[in-house]
Design a protein around this motif. Structure first.
Motif, PDB file in Angstrom:
ATOM      1  N   LEU A  40       0.735  -1.233   0.048  1.00 29.89           N
ATOM      2  CA  LEU A  40       0.120  -0.053   0.132  1.00 29.89           C
ATOM      3  C   LEU A  40       0.866   1.282   0.026  1.00 29.89           C
ATOM      4  O   LEU A  40       0.639   2.177  -0.555  1.00 29.89           O
ATOM      5  N   ASN A  41       1.969   1.085   0.803  1.00 27.08           N
ATOM      6  CA  ASN A  41       2.830   2.392   0.806  1.00 27.08           C
ATOM      7  C   ASN A  41       3.317   2.733  -0.434  1.00 27.08           C
ATOM      8  O   ASN A  41       3.338   3.915  -0.843  1.00 27.08           O
ATOM      9  N   TYR A  42       3.665   1.772  -1.315  1.00 24.67           N
ATOM     10  CA  TYR A  42       4.294   2.072  -2.631  1.00 24.67           C
ATOM     11  C   TYR A  42       3.290   2.164  -3.908  1.00 24.67           C
ATOM     12  O   TYR A  42       3.565   3.152  -4.726  1.00 24.67           O
ATOM     13  N   VAL A  43       2.082   1.584  -3.647  1.00 20.29           N
ATOM     14  CA  VAL A  43       1.080   1.952  -4.472  1.00 20.29           C
ATOM     15  C   VAL A  43       0.533   3.345  -4.304  1.00 20.29           C
ATOM     16  O   VAL A  43       0.343   4.236  -5.153  1.00 20.29           O
ATOM     17  N   ASP A  44       0.202   3.733  -3.170  1.00 21.94           N
ATOM     18  CA  ASP A  44      -0.093   5.265  -2.711  1.00 21.94           C
ATOM     19  C   ASP A  44       1.005   6.193  -3.275  1.00 21.94           C
ATOM     20  O   ASP A  44       0.822   7.154  -3.815  1.00 21.94           O
TER      21      ASP A  44
END
Length: 440
Positions: A40-44
């Motif tokens: 989620l960190n990198y998708v965001d």
């Protein structure tokens, strides 16, 4: 009914029975949550790059402004790394990660409400600062939940979240953007992060506080901790940080990490814009082709550790075995320039997959850091080298934005990235020298 002469089970016998039971596997549930959070960190942080072509037209933003928006995240993230680590230590992984998740997810969501450059800039700065506690929380959780012999595996699993989120979800996010508009991408990704922050806070506990971990697993974790007398954690001070920067090995790794990370930042920021505007790919092709370089990078990470271990088994020195993946990966990353000389989109994706695969191999610098860091300042040395790597998060988007704004194409931007990879190769192969422990 108890048989005649049978002795009642003592407290010690009961304890031995529990310890002898099969260890539970709660630590793998924790690892799965760390992987989801990192994804989620990198998708965001990559969402802006995914919608950049449509967003820039909708809000009338030029390439330099887009470069500044990409760089804003890296700038805030770099400055917040040290406070983020301290926050994870003070609040613990459960609370620090939950606050970080919900904070950066709200900042992601507000990008969907932006009506111009300045609101987007504020959202990106906020998101960068609030993501800073994530990786220190990851490291703290792995240290608490995994014995020493499993930490390398656990770390590689959650680090893969940097790379697998984009190939898994970019196609879906492109479809959402095309069908419902670019703003909906930020709403969806932000909402997912907020929901998962609740899951994390509800389920995560440190091992000794977790209700479902059994005594056998706790004993296994504790027995696998590093043995020996542990020194008290050294307090951070700027004078010691400056002293460490006087050592050639640390400067060499800082430069090498910065150069290698330049490619990673390109793929998480300008990559989609390059495919759509420079290669004139349709959204359907982008949704299919974009996954391959990220899968290549994931394979590169897995290959890097095996490659280093292979060299050591063959009798190669630890110094040469640790340096080999860094040199090979960073040198091969320079192959990104070859996309300037091919017409076929399939060849372009193949070259970019090779280059990103190489970046994954070259990202194994943490092993070299562990070989040179003073024993009492391993954390500080890691922080310094991580900060150097994250400077690329500021310089790369600005560099590409400036060049494409003034030239109208990516030709010189890609050439410059290739030259930066060659500089990193020089730093790792010549400037770094032989790896040896720094003694203060």
């Amino acid at each position: 009914m108890k048989a005649v002469g049978e002795q009642p089970m003592s407290i010690q016998d009961s304890s031995d029975y529990v310890i002898a039971a099969k260890p539970s596997k709660v630590r793998y549930v924790v690892l799965a949550m760390l992987l989801v959070a990192t994804t989620l960190n990198y998708v965001d942080r990559s969402a802006l790059g995914i919608v950049a072509p449509g967003l820039s037209k909708s809000l009338s933003l030029d390439k330099m402004q887009m470069g500044e928006l990409f760089a804003a995240f890296g700038l805030a993230y770099s400055f917040a790394l040290l406070p983020g680590g301290l926050l994870a230590d003070v609040l613990g992984s459960r609370l620090a990660y939950a606050l970080s998740l919900v904070g950066w997810s709200f900042a992601t969501l507000t990008q969907g409400l932006a009506n111009g450059y300045h609101m987007l800039l504020g959202s990106r700065l906020t998101m960068g600062a609030l993501e800073a506690p994530a990786f220190p929380s990851n490291a703290r959780s792995v240290t608490l939940w995994f014995p020493a012999q499993e930490r390398g595996f656990a770390t590689s699993v959650y680090v893969m979240g940097q790379y697998i989120g984009t190939p898994l979800f970019t196609g879906l996010l492109l479809w959402i953007s095309t069908t419902y508009g670019w703003r909906s991408v930020f709403f969806v990704t932000g909402a997912c992060g907020i929901l998962f922050s609740l899951v994390w806070y509800r389920l995560y506990r440190d091992p000794h506080q977790h209700k479902t971990v059994n005594a056998a697993e706790l004993q296994y974790i504790n027995e696998g901790r590093s043995t020996g007398v542990q020194k008290a954690r050294e307090k951070f001070n700027w004078r010691m940080a400056l002293q460490l920067l006087r050592y050639r090995q640390i400067l060499a790794i800082c430069l090498g990490k910065f150069c290698n990370n330049t490619l990673l930042v390109f793929f998480t920021t300008w990559f989609m814009t390059y495919l759509i505007e420079a290669r004139h790919m349709s959204m359907i092709k982008v949704g299919i082709f974009q996954a391959l370089p990220f899968l290549g990078a994931t394979a590169g990470i897995l290959v890097a550790g095996s490659l280093s271990d292979f060299f050591i088994r063959r009798g190669v020195s630890v110094s040469a075995a640790r340096k080999a993946p860094l040199i090979i990966g960073t040198l091969l990353g320079a192959s990104v320039v070859f996309v300037n000389f091919v017409e076929s989109n399939a060849m372009v994706i193949a070259i970019l997959t090779i280059a990103f695969f190489a970046q994954g191999i070259g990202s194994m610098s943490w092993a070299a850091v562990s070989e040179i860091a003073p024993r009492q300042y391993v954390g500080l040395t890691s922080s310094i080298t991580s900060l150097a790597a994250n400077i690329a998060g500021v310089t790369t988007p600005l560099m590409i934005g400036y060049i494409t704004h003034h030239t109208g194409h990516f030709y010189w931007a890609l050439n410059l990235m290739g030259a930066i990879c060659l500089l990193g190769t020089f730093s790792y192969s010549i400037f770094l020298g032989k790896l040896s422990r720094i003694e203060l």
